[in-house]
Structures are given as C-alpha cells and as structure tokens.
Design a protein around this motif. Structure first.
Motif, PDB file in Angstrom:
ATOM      1  N   HIS A  30       0.820  -1.212   0.000  1.00  0.00           N
ATOM      2  CA  HIS A  30       0.000   0.000   0.000  1.00  0.00           C
ATOM      3  C   HIS A  30       0.853   1.261   0.000  1.00  0.00           C
ATOM      4  O   HIS A  30       0.335   2.337  -0.261  1.00  0.00           O
ATOM      5  CB  HIS A  30      -0.928   0.006   1.222  1.00  0.00           C
ATOM      6  CG  HIS A  30      -0.181  -0.012   2.517  1.00  0.00           C
ATOM      7  ND1 HIS A  30       0.353  -1.165   3.060  1.00  0.00           N
ATOM      8  CD2 HIS A  30       0.170   0.987   3.357  1.00  0.00           C
ATOM      9  CE1 HIS A  30       0.979  -0.884   4.183  1.00  0.00           C
ATOM     10  NE2 HIS A  30       0.895   0.415   4.385  1.00  0.00           N
ATOM     11  N   ASP A  78      -6.706   4.001  -1.982  1.00  0.00           N
ATOM     12  CA  ASP A  78      -7.298   5.338  -1.941  1.00  0.00           C
ATOM     13  C   ASP A  78      -6.231   6.423  -2.010  1.00  0.00           C
ATOM     14  O   ASP A  78      -5.084   6.204  -1.633  1.00  0.00           O
ATOM     15  CB  ASP A  78      -8.091   5.515  -0.637  1.00  0.00           C
ATOM     16  CG  ASP A  78      -9.348   4.662  -0.602  1.00  0.00           C
ATOM     17  OD1 ASP A  78      -9.934   4.520   0.487  1.00  0.00           O
ATOM     18  OD2 ASP A  78      -9.743   4.140  -1.672  1.00  0.00           O
ATOM     19  N   TRP A 124     -10.640  11.613   5.364  1.00  0.00           N
ATOM     20  CA  TRP A 124     -11.069  11.073   6.655  1.00  0.00           C
ATOM     21  C   TRP A 124     -10.542  11.879   7.842  1.00  0.00           C
ATOM     22  O   TRP A 124     -10.800  11.550   8.985  1.00  0.00           O
ATOM     23  CB  TRP A 124     -10.682   9.593   6.758  1.00  0.00           C
ATOM     24  CG  TRP A 124     -11.388   8.803   5.703  1.00  0.00           C
ATOM     25  CD1 TRP A 124     -10.831   8.261   4.587  1.00  0.00           C
ATOM     26  CD2 TRP A 124     -12.789   8.520   5.636  1.00  0.00           C
ATOM     27  NE1 TRP A 124     -11.800   7.646   3.826  1.00  0.00           N
ATOM     28  CE2 TRP A 124     -13.008   7.780   4.446  1.00  0.00           C
ATOM     29  CE3 TRP A 124     -13.884   8.804   6.469  1.00  0.00           C
ATOM     30  CZ2 TRP A 124     -14.270   7.337   4.066  1.00  0.00           C
ATOM     31  CZ3 TRP A 124     -15.134   8.357   6.087  1.00  0.00           C
ATOM     32  CH2 TRP A 124     -15.322   7.634   4.905  1.00  0.00           C
TER      33      TRP A 124
ATOM     34  N   LEU B  24      -1.601 -13.312   2.519  1.00  0.00           N
ATOM     35  CA  LEU B  24      -1.856 -11.886   2.672  1.00  0.00           C
ATOM     36  C   LEU B  24      -2.177 -11.259   1.317  1.00  0.00           C
ATOM     37  O   LEU B  24      -3.091 -10.447   1.193  1.00  0.00           O
ATOM     38  CB  LEU B  24      -0.645 -11.195   3.313  1.00  0.00           C
ATOM     39  CG  LEU B  24      -0.806  -9.685   3.560  1.00  0.00           C
ATOM     40  CD1 LEU B  24      -1.987  -9.401   4.471  1.00  0.00           C
ATOM     41  CD2 LEU B  24       0.474  -9.103   4.152  1.00  0.00           C
ATOM     42  N   GLN B  28      -5.528  -9.230   0.403  1.00  0.00           N
ATOM     43  CA  GLN B  28      -5.504  -7.848  -0.052  1.00  0.00           C
ATOM     44  C   GLN B  28      -6.200  -7.688  -1.402  1.00  0.00           C
ATOM     45  O   GLN B  28      -6.934  -6.733  -1.627  1.00  0.00           O
ATOM     46  CB  GLN B  28      -4.053  -7.312  -0.064  1.00  0.00           C
ATOM     47  CG  GLN B  28      -3.582  -7.014   1.358  1.00  0.00           C
ATOM     48  CD  GLN B  28      -2.162  -6.452   1.501  1.00  0.00           C
ATOM     49  OE1 GLN B  28      -1.763  -6.078   2.586  1.00  0.00           O
ATOM     50  NE2 GLN B  28      -1.394  -6.395   0.427  1.00  0.00           N
ATOM     51  N   LEU B  32      -9.449  -5.385  -1.999  1.00  0.00           N
ATOM     52  CA  LEU B  32      -9.474  -4.272  -2.949  1.00  0.00           C
ATOM     53  C   LEU B  32     -10.655  -4.400  -3.910  1.00  0.00           C
ATOM     54  O   LEU B  32     -11.284  -3.402  -4.285  1.00  0.00           O
ATOM     55  CB  LEU B  32      -8.159  -4.191  -3.730  1.00  0.00           C
ATOM     56  CG  LEU B  32      -6.971  -3.603  -2.952  1.00  0.00           C
ATOM     57  CD1 LEU B  32      -5.691  -3.668  -3.777  1.00  0.00           C
ATOM     58  CD2 LEU B  32      -7.248  -2.168  -2.533  1.00  0.00           C
ATOM     59  N   ILE B  54      -3.800  -8.668  10.434  1.00  0.00           N
ATOM     60  CA  ILE B  54      -2.466  -9.061   9.971  1.00  0.00           C
ATOM     61  C   ILE B  54      -1.653  -7.830   9.581  1.00  0.00           C
ATOM     62  O   ILE B  54      -0.454  -7.746   9.846  1.00  0.00           O
ATOM     63  CB  ILE B  54      -2.569  -9.991   8.744  1.00  0.00           C
ATOM     64  CG1 ILE B  54      -3.363 -11.248   9.097  1.00  0.00           C
ATOM     65  CG2 ILE B  54      -1.181 -10.366   8.239  1.00  0.00           C
ATOM     66  CD1 ILE B  54      -3.631 -12.146   7.918  1.00  0.00           C
ATOM     67  N   ASN B  55      -2.308  -6.910   8.936  1.00  0.00           N
ATOM     68  CA  ASN B  55      -1.605  -5.740   8.416  1.00  0.00           C
ATOM     69  C   ASN B  55      -2.338  -4.454   8.741  1.00  0.00           C
ATOM     70  O   ASN B  55      -3.045  -3.900   7.886  1.00  0.00           O
ATOM     71  CB  ASN B  55      -1.418  -5.883   6.903  1.00  0.00           C
ATOM     72  CG  ASN B  55      -0.523  -4.785   6.342  1.00  0.00           C
ATOM     73  OD1 ASN B  55       0.039  -3.986   7.087  1.00  0.00           O
ATOM     74  ND2 ASN B  55      -0.397  -4.737   5.023  1.00  0.00           N
ATOM     75  N   GLU B  57      -1.417  -1.585   8.860  1.00  0.00           N
ATOM     76  CA  GLU B  57      -0.927  -0.427   8.143  1.00  0.00           C
ATOM     77  C   GLU B  57      -1.625  -0.225   6.804  1.00  0.00           C
ATOM     78  O   GLU B  57      -1.373   0.750   6.111  1.00  0.00           O
ATOM     79  CB  GLU B  57       0.591  -0.556   7.916  1.00  0.00           C
ATOM     80  CG  GLU B  57       1.390  -0.455   9.204  1.00  0.00           C
ATOM     81  CD  GLU B  57       1.215   0.900   9.872  1.00  0.00           C
ATOM     82  OE1 GLU B  57       2.063   1.758   9.644  1.00  0.00           O
ATOM     83  OE2 GLU B  57       0.222   1.093  10.614  1.00  0.00           O
ATOM     84  N   CYS B  58      -2.502  -1.157   6.453  1.00  0.00           N
ATOM     85  CA  CYS B  58      -3.176  -1.028   5.167  1.00  0.00           C
ATOM     86  C   CYS B  58      -4.258   0.027   5.274  1.00  0.00           C
ATOM     87  O   CYS B  58      -5.429  -0.261   5.591  1.00  0.00           O
ATOM     88  CB  CYS B  58      -3.770  -2.378   4.763  1.00  0.00           C
ATOM     89  SG  CYS B  58      -4.511  -2.350   3.125  1.00  0.00           S
ATOM     90  N   TYR B  59      -3.878   1.251   4.978  1.00  0.00           N
ATOM     91  CA  TYR B  59      -4.750   2.399   5.265  1.00  0.00           C
ATOM     92  C   TYR B  59      -6.089   2.357   4.536  1.00  0.00           C
ATOM     93  O   TYR B  59      -7.113   2.798   5.060  1.00  0.00           O
ATOM     94  CB  TYR B  59      -4.013   3.710   4.947  1.00  0.00           C
ATOM     95  CG  TYR B  59      -3.796   3.979   3.456  1.00  0.00           C
ATOM     96  CD1 TYR B  59      -2.756   3.369   2.760  1.00  0.00           C
ATOM     97  CD2 TYR B  59      -4.629   4.859   2.771  1.00  0.00           C
ATOM     98  CE1 TYR B  59      -2.555   3.615   1.421  1.00  0.00           C
ATOM     99  CE2 TYR B  59      -4.421   5.124   1.426  1.00  0.00           C
ATOM    100  CZ  TYR B  59      -3.380   4.492   0.759  1.00  0.00           C
ATOM    101  OH  TYR B  59      -3.182   4.747  -0.584  1.00  0.00           O
ATOM    102  N   THR B  60      -6.084   1.823   3.325  1.00  0.00           N
ATOM    103  CA  THR B  60      -7.327   1.784   2.541  1.00  0.00           C
ATOM    104  C   THR B  60      -8.395   0.931   3.236  1.00  0.00           C
ATOM    105  O   THR B  60      -9.590   1.207   3.120  1.00  0.00           O
ATOM    106  CB  THR B  60      -7.041   1.254   1.121  1.00  0.00           C
ATOM    107  OG1 THR B  60      -5.990   2.039   0.556  1.00  0.00           O
ATOM    108  CG2 THR B  60      -8.269   1.360   0.221  1.00  0.00           C
ATOM    109  N   ASN B  63     -10.208   3.064   5.669  1.00  0.00           N
ATOM    110  CA  ASN B  63     -11.152   3.910   4.937  1.00  0.00           C
ATOM    111  C   ASN B  63     -12.403   3.111   4.594  1.00  0.00           C
ATOM    112  O   ASN B  63     -13.529   3.571   4.754  1.00  0.00           O
ATOM    113  CB  ASN B  63     -10.519   4.440   3.635  1.00  0.00           C
ATOM    114  CG  ASN B  63      -9.317   5.331   3.887  1.00  0.00           C
ATOM    115  OD1 ASN B  63      -9.047   5.700   5.031  1.00  0.00           O
ATOM    116  ND2 ASN B  63      -8.623   5.686   2.826  1.00  0.00           N
ATOM    117  N   TYR B 103      -0.785   4.350  12.876  1.00  0.00           N
ATOM    118  CA  TYR B 103      -1.516   5.612  12.762  1.00  0.00           C
ATOM    119  C   TYR B 103      -2.971   5.372  12.374  1.00  0.00           C
ATOM    120  O   TYR B 103      -3.889   5.986  12.916  1.00  0.00           O
ATOM    121  CB  TYR B 103      -0.871   6.504  11.689  1.00  0.00           C
ATOM    122  CG  TYR B 103       0.435   7.163  12.074  1.00  0.00           C
ATOM    123  CD1 TYR B 103       1.652   6.608  11.681  1.00  0.00           C
ATOM    124  CD2 TYR B 103       0.446   8.346  12.810  1.00  0.00           C
ATOM    125  CE1 TYR B 103       2.847   7.217  12.020  1.00  0.00           C
ATOM    126  CE2 TYR B 103       1.643   8.959  13.154  1.00  0.00           C
ATOM    127  CZ  TYR B 103       2.839   8.387  12.754  1.00  0.00           C
ATOM    128  OH  TYR B 103       4.022   8.985  13.081  1.00  0.00           O
TER     129      TYR B 103
END
Lengths: 247, 705
Positions: A30, A78, A124, B24, B28, B32, B54-55, B57-60, B63, B103
């Motif tokens: 990503h 995104d 967001w 993974l 993913q 998607l 698992i992940n 950090e996968c920001y999408t 969202n 984050y």
C-alpha cells in the motif's frame, strides 16, 4: 572499495523493485509509492537512475492518480497526501511533471487544509504536522505555494512547538525527530525559520547522539539509522550541525 | 521497525514466510475488489477485519471500514448502531495488539469516538494498558490528550496522572513533556491554585530533582528543568533595551554644507551624502506597531511625521530593531545652537509583541544636536583610498566623555520581582558540587547567567561571568562531542562581558589614524583574535561604525537568540538582534574566519551605510552544503523577490548556480572597497562578475580598479 559498496547498494534496490512477492513487499504494498521515492532518489544519488524503465514507472504512477487530484500508494488504493508528494517527487525526478495536471493536484492539497491552518491526510480527517510539510513541499515543487493559506499553515506548525523547542504531530504532542524534520522543513520552505528557537532546538537535537555514536529520535530511546537523516538534516537547516561531533 | 536487526532467513522460515505472503496477497486482492465494488456485507467486513489484524498499516482498509459503517448506519435502526461501533473498536484493539504504533488504527478509534461512542472508563482502561506496555508510546499519549479533551477531564486531574506515571519511573520524558503542556495551560488561564507561578515553580524544581540527580546520564528531566528556568526568568512585556543616540548623548554636527559629526564621522559618507541622522530603537523582543503615534518624537527641528521602519531580514512587519532617519538636510540649522530631541516611547498603546503583550513601562530618551562650523578632510573610505586594518594605524583610547555618542553603553534592563532571583539562587545551591558531571555544570552555568540577567543594575553583585566562562571551557573537555556548542555559548558570554559597560569596552576601542576626541573622532571596535565562534550583543553595539572581527572562528553574523526565551504555547517570541541593528556600520572586517557561504552574510543587506567590507581568507565556495540557505531571505525560501533580469544580464555566460547567492547579497549594497581574496570562489570570473554587480566599487582585493 567505494565502487564495490555502491554496486551492492544498486543491486539491492533493483532487487527489491522486482521482488514483489516477498512477505515484506506484500505487507508494504500500500505504500509502494513512498518506496519508489526512497529507492529512486537513492539510485539517482548513486548516478544509476538510467537502469530503471522510466516509462514503466511513470505509467504505474499515473495509474495511481485519482480523479480528485490525489495519488494512492498503489493501484486500487485510496488517494492520500503522503503518496501525492511521493508521486510528484518521482515525476519531478524524471522531469515528467508535465504529464499531470498540476492545478488538479494543487486543488486536492488545498482541499485538505483546515481552518486552523493544519492539513488532513485525506478526506477522513487525520491531522498531523507531517501533512503540513507534505503540502508545503509538494506545492513548492509545483510552484503553487501561494494557493494555500501559508500564514495559517505556519501558525499551526508553531502551535505545535514544545518546551524543548521541538515539534510534535499535533499541538501538545511530544517532540520527535521525524516531526521536527517536517516542521523545520515546512518553515524553511516558507521562509519562517526565524520562528524556530534554533539554539534550544539545536541543543535538543545534538543531544540525540548516544554513546555508540548513533542518533535516536527522542530522549532515552534507542538509536536508529533513519534518525541520522531526520536529526542531521534538521540541524543543517537551522545551522547548528557543527554542534554534533563527526565521529 | 526500529531496533530489529536483519538476519538471513533459514530455509524453513523462508517457505513459511512465502506462504504467509501468498495468504496476505490474496486477502488484499479480495479486499481491494470489495472496496472497488462497494461491497459491505458481513463477509466482506470480516475479510477486512482479518486483513487489518495481519496488516494494520493497510490504510485503505480503514477507509473502507468507515465507508461500511456509514453505509450500514443509514440502513439500520439506532439499536444496532452501538454494536456497529463496538465492532469497530474491537477491530482497532486487535490491530493495536499487532502494532500499537499504527496511525491508521488510532485514527479509526478517534473517528468512532467523535461519533459520540464509547465510555471514559473504557478508553482510560485501554490507555492504562498501553502505558504499561510502553510508557513512551506517543500515539497513546496523543490519544490520551484527545480523549481527555473530548470527555472534558480536567488539566489538574491529568497533572496528577503524570505524577502517578513519574512515580512509577522518573525516566519518562513523555510524562514530563505532558506536564509542561498542562502547566502552561493552567498558568495561562490563571486557574485556581496556579495563579501564583512562584509557588508552583518552586515545587516543580524540587520535583524534577529526582529525575536529574538519580542518573546523571538520563535526559528525561534536563529539558523540563531548563523550561522551569525559562518560566522563572522570562519577561513577557516588550521593553526598550538600547538605542542610538542613547539618552543624554550630545551629537555635534559639522556644518559647511556637509554633515559630519563627532560620533558620526566622515566614515559615514552615506549619512553625510543623504544628510540623514538615524535614530535606532532596540527592544527585548520582536514587536509590531512602532509608528509616529506610539513613538512620539518632539523637537523644534521636526516638521513632519516620521516613518519608522522595522529592521527585519525577512521583510516582516515585526522586528526587534526599528529605525527612523531624520532628514537633517531639510532642517534650517543655526550654527552653535543646541537642539533637543525627545523621544517618548509607548505612552499610547499600540506596540505589541508577537504573543500579544503590550509595551511595558512608557519611557523617554532625550539627546541633543548641535552644529559647528569646523570642516575636516574626509578619510580613506570616502575618498576611495584603501582602509587599513593594520595595528599601527590604530591608537588605544584612554578616556571617553560620558555624553560622547561614539561609545554608548546605556542599557535599560527591566526590573524583576524578588522571587525570581530567590528561586534561581536556591537552585544554584543544588548544583554547586564539584563533580565532573556534564548536566550539573551546564545547568549551573545557565543558572548563573540567569542570576546575572536578573540582578538589578544598581546592585552590583559579584558578576559570575568569569565563573561561567570557566565552566564552558571545562565542558568542552568533559563533553568533546558537543564542544562547539559550548564554544558558541562561551563566545556569546565573552561578548556580553566586553560590551556590557563603557569600562569594559574602552580597552577594545581604538582611534583610526588621525582621529581623536576633539576633532572628527571615530572609533574602531577591535575584536580580533578572541576565538569567537559566534557573534552577539548587537544591542550594545548600535554606535559602532568601524568593526574588526578578523582572525576569529565566525561562521555567520546571524540574529542571536539569548539564552532565555519565551516558550508560550501558541506563538513564539524572537530575541533576534542581528548585525542588521548596526545601522551606523561603515567599515567591517570579517577576514580570516569561517564564513562558508554568501548566505551567511545575509544581514549585511540591511546596512545602508556599509562601504568597506573585507571577507578575505574565509571558506566561501569551499562547501557543498550551505547551512545558511534557508535562514537567509531568498527566493528559495519564498521570501524574496529576486532581480532575475539584471542577474541574467550580469551573469552572462558564467555559471548562474555559482553566482546567484553572491548577487543576492551584493546587489543592494553600495560598497566602495571589497576584499574577497583567499576564498575558493574568488577566481577571475567571479571578480569580474562582482565588479559589474557593484558599480560603486573603487577598490577590489586591495587594488584600485
């Protein structure tokens, strides 16, 4: 000896680019756009940018471009301000900025500025001074810095200044070398470094050097080579790098 | 992640990892696809939850979950709302278990809470768990500040929490930092129990001792202690620190259609050419609002309103130094008559500091101007003759009249309350042991400086400068890694000592060639060979017209921050008197120093009177990195309009990247004498370029053009 090491580094970077199937690669899919920036600028420093297929990279970047003007970290993801900067930086590196609509990208970034001058990462709403740096750096490359409210942006960054002269993610956030790099960088580009307490911050930064010679990111934390970048470049920007030993 | 060394993988590990990667990757891809097609079924949601476990950090994916919540909310009744949000909080908790620095995870939780969901107890419980796992996790601390603000938990309660945390382990910088934030807010709004800063600070000093004295290498308490000192000594209100002419000065101007004066001398051809007399005001911090209403100048000489200009190196409307030029040429001055000029500062409101404090106590400066007939020969700099910097061209000064404006050492120091001095005094007793401990010595130095800063002028306590200079020298040996830091501090203090009074200045003041007190006297301040690595005390040097700083170790002539500054949350205050304050400066010798870039000479651009500049034998052109680049107002810092057209014409076929900085600095100066020899950049091309940039130049590298 120097030649050998550079050769090794080159092979390492090119191999990462190809090895898309390793676990490390998949888990960071990503943020491939960031990886592209770090990897390609390193190649450029080594003078080996021509080993890369420019067209392939550029068309991949374009495929991550969204209609709102932002860029995603990879295909299907995104848009986010983080990857928008990396995309612009890589295109600038290859001299291909003319392939995108700079006004559109600018509008995306402008839309992310909040009333208090801060910047959100995306729709967001996460706010962080990293995004302030990203916005300012990106628009500076696109020569459209005047499209955001620079005064408010600077005010917000200063509101994140702490007792030690450093900066955090948000007002009241603890000073951290990475955040400091972002805030000092943003203030540098906007000609506002007179608002930085250079002596106080300089002392805090030069005290990041631990006994082993490495640098940490905050007091009483372990050193890591990435902090060499955040700490040293911050010290250079405020002209206090001579306060740290070269050993 | 930090702190994890890289090890080559064993074969079994490789295949396990390979399988993980495939799993993974498949997750993913499926995710998607769901995201692309806006599928928010329970199955799809579970898949995303698995992915985030698992992940994280996968920001999408975060969202996506927000979109799913929004979608599912709109289609349901309010009963299931709560469980919807609960589910989100659970996903966040699971993700944080995997990576408590994610984050995306933390932001998702904030998003849920901002929808009005969850309880204080729940969040505080979560935070306590994280505190135990890692007391320095800044994500958790940020989240804590978010929650306490959202749920209106008091600052006083949070202050108690930091005590709890510090009680467990004093080595918690994050807790000390939070404490400084909370106290700042409590002081600012003068909360009950915090309106008397003195009492609170005295307690805090005792409290932080545990952090400083338990382990002298642990930095957790250092910066908090320094902040306490700053809170003790700081003075919020802007005040006048010095001026030129100073209060009580007598300026004698020589008639004969040219304006030369004792203390103004023939060096200052710019001022005599334009027939102007500068009046310089230097404040203790950057201010705005200095104008003819807030600074009233009374004199029978003046017919029109005066325009005060801020001396700012980045074109700001706030500055620490303000100047006005009295147009003497327009005034009909009678011979041998003494005119009085009275300057009233701050009798009406309007002068403001950057964080909104009004000018302190109204003050007044009065000086006299008198015109005589004697005419004297112009000296070297004006006639295009070489200015000499050699020892035999200078004569020591034995004595100087108090009222002679040539050497002024009149400073206004604001008075402070007693408790400040008592608090600092008491702290000093805690740091006076003779151990070879770096932080103790450094803190003692800072405390002694603070004490001297606070001591009222009339109470001439034993000045601690010698003791502090010795401490810095010891620190350079004790902590060689940071020796240049201590050296800079040493230089600043030395300059402060030299410029603090007329008695201390006189040994460094010399007459140039034929000058003397009775005839057109001008004085050179000779500060060469002092191992100065840093310049400062410019507020004490407003009167200087000729300055020799050669054979030192200077890298810049920048604005200096004095040791104690205001660190108010919100906006800052700058202590920024740089060389630009020296508006009378006409001749400057910076040779044999360590100037590494033209941008380091930035402040020179504001010196209208500068005619003679020697920057020979420095390091201009020797460094690939310019550490002054963004500290100098320039097009790169988006703070300066650059005369590109003129530059292109002058630059011609030379390398623009090599010369644009030199152009930036020199194009607005009117130098008659420039010496750049002994710098890597100064080849023939550069010499011919610079001659074109400076049409007023008569001498280059000690040779007539």
């Amino acid at each position: 000896m120097g030649e050998l090491v550079a050769e090794k580094r080159l092979r390492y970077i090119l191999s990462i680019e190809k090895k898309k199937d390793s676990f490390e690669s998949v888990v960071m899919e990503h943020l491939r756009m960031n990886g592209a920036y770090w990897g390609l600028t390193t190649l450029d420093l080594l003078g080996k940018l021509d080993t890369v297929d420019v067209d392939e990279v550029v068309s991949w970047i374009i495929s991550c471009h969204h209609h709102d003007g932002g860029f995603a970290g990879n295909v299907g993801h995104d848009p986010h301000i983080l990857y928008t900067l990396s995309a612009v930086q890589v295109l600038a590196l290859f001299n291909k900025l003319h392939l995108i609509d700079a006004d559109k990208v600018t509008n995306y970034i402008v839309s992310l500025q909040n009333e208090d001058g801060s910047f959100s990462g995306d729709i967001w709403g996460e706010v962080d001074t990293r995004f302030s740096y990203i916005a300012i750096c990106c628009l500076s490359i696109l020569r459209r810095l005047d499209r955001i409210n620079v005064e408010n942006a600077v005010k917000y960054i200063i509101s994140c200044k702490n007792m030690d002269g450093g900066f955090g993610c948000t007002p009241g956030g603890e000073s951290h070398a990475g955040q400091i790099f972002c805030c000092v960088g943003a203030l540098a580009i906007t000609g506002s470094l007179d608002l930085v307490d250079k002596d106080l911050l300089g002392w805090w930064l030069c005290e990041r050097q631990v006994k082993s010679g490495g640098l940490n990111g905050r007091p009483e934390k372990l050193p890591d080579v990435c902090y060499s970048w955040w700490v040293l470049s911050s010290l250079i920007m405020i002209d206090r790098v001579h306060w740290i030993s070269k050993g | 992640m930090h702190g994890r060394p890289r090890k080559p993988l064993k074969e079994e590990d490789e295949s396990v990892l390979s399988a993980k990667a495939e799993k993974l990757h498949s997750l993913q891809s499926q995710f998607l696809a769901n995201h692309q097609n806006r599928i928010y079924t329970k199955e799809a949601l579970d898949l995303s939850a698995k992915l985030l476990e698992i992940n994280p950090e996968c920001y999408t994916a975060w969202n996506y979950r927000k979109l799913a919540v929004q979608h599912n909310l709109s289609e349901s009744n309010s009963d299931s709302d709560a469980s919807l949000f609960d589910q989100e909080l659970k996903v966040v908790e699971n993700a944080l278990k995997k990576n408590f620095k994610s984050y995306g995870a933390w932001h998702h939780r904030k998003w849920v809470l901002s929808k009005g969901h969850s309880s204080i107890d729940n969040e505080l419980r979560l935070l306590n768990d994280f505190q135990k796992a890692d007391a320095r996790n800044f994500h958790a601390w940020n989240y804590r500040r978010f929650v306490t603000a959202l749920m209106k938990i008091s600052d006083e309660d949070e202050l108690k929490y930091t005590e709890k945390v510090i009680g467990v382990n004093f080595s918690n910088y994050s807790a000390w930092h939070n404490r400084s934030v909370l106290l700042s807010t409590l002081f600012k709004r003068k909360a009950e129990g915090f309106s008397h800063k003195e009492k609170v600070l005295q307690e805090e000093y005792k409290y932080v001792h545990s952090a400083i004295f338990t382990d002298s290498d642990d930095q957790s308490g250092w910066f908090y202690h320094l902040w306490l000192i700053d809170q003790t000594v700081k003075n919020d209100a802007p005040l006048l620190v010095s001026s030129w002419p100073s209060h009580g000065a007598n300026i004698t101007l020589n008639g004969n259609n040219s304006l030369h004066g004792s203390g103004l001398s023939l060096l200052n051809s710019t001022l005599s050419d334009t027939k102007t007399l500068p009046v310089i005001l230097c404040f203790n911090q950057a201010v705005e609002g200095v104008n003819s209403s807030t600074v009233v100048v009374k004199s029978e000489l003046l017919k029109e309103d005066l325009v005060w200009k801020p001396l700012s190196t980045n074109n700001s409307s706030t500055a620490q130094v303000w100047v006005v030029y009295l147009n003497m040429g327009n005034m009909k001055l009678q011979l041998s008559k003494t005119y009085s000029i009275e300057i009233n500062i701050g009798h009406s409101m309007g002068i403001l500091s950057s964080n909104g404090y009004h000018y302190g106590a109204p003050s007044q400066i009065t000086f006299e101007v008198c015109v005589q007939t004697a005419y004297t020969e112009p000296v070297d700099g004006q006639r295009g003759k070489l200015t000499s910097w050699k020892d035999n061209d200078f004569r020591k000064i034995d004595h100087f009249e108090e009222s002679n404006p040539a050497v002024s050492a009149d400073h206004h120091i604001p008075t402070t309350s007693n408790w400040c001095m008592e608090a600092i005094d008491e702290e000093i007793t805690n740091f006076q042991d003779l151990s070879d401990c770096k932080i103790r010595k450094l803190t003692l130095a800072r405390l002694l400086i603070a004490l001297d800063l606070l001591s009222p002028q009339h109470d001439k306590r034993k000045n601690h400068t010698e003791e502090v200079l010795k401490l810095y020298t010891e620190l350079m040996k004790l902590d060689p890694t940071h020796s240049l830091y201590y050296k800079d501090e040493h230089s600043l203090l030395l300059l402060q000592q030299i410029t603090s009074s007329r008695e201390s200045l006189i040994p460094y003041c010399h007459y140039y060639k034929d000058a003397s007190e009775t005839n057109t006297s001008y004085v050179c301040l000779r500060l060469q060979n002092l191992s100065l690595s840093r310049m400062g005390s410019f507020e004490n040097l407003l009167w200087v017209q000729m300055l020799d700083l050669s054979h030192n170790e200077l890298r810049s002539i920048e604005a200096v921050t004095i040791a104690f500054k205001k660190l108010e949350k919100g906006l800052t205050v700058n202590f920024l008197t740089g060389l630009e304050a020296m508006q009378l400066l006409s001749c400057l010798n910076l040779s044999h120093n360590k100037f590494g870039s033209f941008t380091a000479l930035g402040p020179l651009r504001l010196l209208k009177s500068l005619k003679v500049l020697n920057i020979s034998c420095n390091e201009l052109g020797s460094h690939s990195i310019d550490t002054r680049r963004y500290l100098c107002s320039s097009p790169l810092a988006h703070s300066e309009v650059f005369a590109w057209d003129r530059f292109e014409i002058l630059c011609g076929s030379y390398s623009a990247t090599k010369f644009w900085e030199a152009f930036l600095i020199f194009e607005s100066l009117n130098l008659t004498d420039l010496n750049i020899a002994g710098n890597a950049v100064a080849d023939e091309n550069f010499a011919s370029f610079i001659v074109k940039v400076l049409p007023t130049l008569k001498l280059l590298n000690d040779e007539e053009l």
